[in-house]
Design an enzyme around this catalytic site. Sequence first.
Site, PDB file in Angstrom:
ATOM      1  N   ARG A  71       0.854  -1.193   0.000  1.00 20.83           N
ATOM      2  CA  ARG A  71       0.000   0.000   0.000  1.00 20.83           C
ATOM      3  C   ARG A  71       0.886   1.238   0.000  1.00 20.83           C
ATOM      4  O   ARG A  71       1.632   1.470   0.953  1.00 20.83           O
ATOM      5  CB  ARG A  71      -0.891   0.003   1.236  1.00 20.83           C
ATOM      6  CG  ARG A  71      -1.860   1.176   1.349  1.00 20.83           C
ATOM      7  CD  ARG A  71      -2.681   1.064   2.631  1.00 20.83           C
ATOM      8  NE  ARG A  71      -3.420  -0.193   2.681  1.00 20.83           N
ATOM      9  CZ  ARG A  71      -3.985  -0.687   3.786  1.00 20.83           C
ATOM     10  NH1 ARG A  71      -3.888  -0.029   4.941  1.00 20.83           N
ATOM     11  NH2 ARG A  71      -4.633  -1.836   3.745  1.00 20.83           N
ATOM     12  N   HIS A 116       1.414  -2.409   5.607  1.00 18.65           N
ATOM     13  CA  HIS A 116       1.233  -2.677   4.186  1.00 18.65           C
ATOM     14  C   HIS A 116       2.253  -1.912   3.341  1.00 18.65           C
ATOM     15  O   HIS A 116       2.676  -2.401   2.287  1.00 18.65           O
ATOM     16  CB  HIS A 116      -0.178  -2.277   3.751  1.00 18.65           C
ATOM     17  CG  HIS A 116      -1.239  -3.246   4.144  1.00 18.65           C
ATOM     18  ND1 HIS A 116      -1.523  -4.383   3.417  1.00 18.65           N
ATOM     19  CD2 HIS A 116      -2.113  -3.246   5.195  1.00 18.65           C
ATOM     20  CE1 HIS A 116      -2.520  -5.039   3.992  1.00 18.65           C
ATOM     21  NE2 HIS A 116      -2.899  -4.372   5.069  1.00 18.65           N
ATOM     22  N   ASP A 123      -3.927  -8.644   3.081  1.00 16.62           N
ATOM     23  CA  ASP A 123      -5.300  -8.841   3.535  1.00 16.62           C
ATOM     24  C   ASP A 123      -5.893  -9.907   2.619  1.00 16.62           C
ATOM     25  O   ASP A 123      -5.860  -9.757   1.382  1.00 16.62           O
ATOM     26  CB  ASP A 123      -6.121  -7.561   3.414  1.00 16.62           C
ATOM     27  CG  ASP A 123      -5.636  -6.460   4.353  1.00 16.62           C
ATOM     28  OD1 ASP A 123      -4.957  -6.766   5.340  1.00 16.62           O
ATOM     29  OD2 ASP A 123      -5.945  -5.281   4.074  1.00 16.62           O
ATOM     30  N   GLU A 180      -8.118  -7.786  13.194  1.00 17.55           N
ATOM     31  CA  GLU A 180      -8.629  -8.029  11.843  1.00 17.55           C
ATOM     32  C   GLU A 180      -8.310  -9.464  11.430  1.00 17.55           C
ATOM     33  O   GLU A 180      -7.142  -9.814  11.236  1.00 17.55           O
ATOM     34  CB  GLU A 180      -7.980  -7.055  10.852  1.00 17.55           C
ATOM     35  CG  GLU A 180      -8.302  -5.591  11.155  1.00 17.55           C
ATOM     36  CD  GLU A 180      -7.545  -4.613  10.273  1.00 17.55           C
ATOM     37  OE1 GLU A 180      -7.977  -3.448  10.188  1.00 17.55           O
ATOM     38  OE2 GLU A 180      -6.523  -5.008   9.661  1.00 17.55           O
ATOM     39  N   HIS A 183      -5.889  -9.934   8.181  1.00 18.90           N
ATOM     40  CA  HIS A 183      -4.636  -9.182   8.067  1.00 18.90           C
ATOM     41  C   HIS A 183      -3.462 -10.004   8.595  1.00 18.90           C
ATOM     42  O   HIS A 183      -3.447 -10.406   9.760  1.00 18.90           O
ATOM     43  CB  HIS A 183      -4.798  -7.881   8.874  1.00 18.90           C
ATOM     44  CG  HIS A 183      -3.610  -6.997   8.915  1.00 18.90           C
ATOM     45  ND1 HIS A 183      -3.622  -5.725   8.387  1.00 18.90           N
ATOM     46  CD2 HIS A 183      -2.377  -7.153   9.457  1.00 18.90           C
ATOM     47  CE1 HIS A 183      -2.454  -5.148   8.602  1.00 18.90           C
ATOM     48  NE2 HIS A 183      -1.682  -6.004   9.252  1.00 18.90           N
TER      49      HIS A 183
END
Length: 201
Positions: A71, A116, A123, A180, A183
Amino acid sequence: MNDGFAFVDDMVPGIRWDAKYATWDNFTGRPVDGYLVNRVVGTMVLCTALANARDEAASRGFGLLLWDGYRPQHAVDSFVRWSTQPEDGRTKPRHYPRIDRSEMFDLGYVAVRSGHSRGSTVDLTLYHLDTGELAQMGGGYDLMDPVSHHGSAVGRVESRNRRQLRSVMEVCGFRSYELEWWHYTMEDEPYPDTYFDFPIV
């Protein structure tokens, strides 16, 4: 693309993906800065680990579906800007029904410096190889709510599927994130202190 990175689908045949932040189907309600194509990028080391995870999942009757990998930092910065904007209600019921968007960072669902951006976090979820249907997990991707936490009270099937995903990933060198279920980060990531900012093109 930076050296040491690749498109995961080029390196890991048979893996499925749907890069949500390149689409309108995410908690911001629009494509996110830095995601110019619907593909998932990661470090070469991550790709090798995901190939192992693909094989481990297949031995249990599952495939892997990725929603995000690397990301760009400016994508994370756009999350910060979005969190300060007035609430329009478009994505709140699905993604953060019980909190305000400004609380996402303090509660740990979104980070101003995301793992990320180091390139070795993913994910993902499982799907059934025999039908192609996604495994039931008891809450959708990026649902910022206690139901998404590991160990939360979800149904028996959903709990079993979450345990399967966690087992697959941990066997293959990943650690989970308690808030999460989707993740995972590599235990031995190659760039633990570097936050990259090249776009996904």
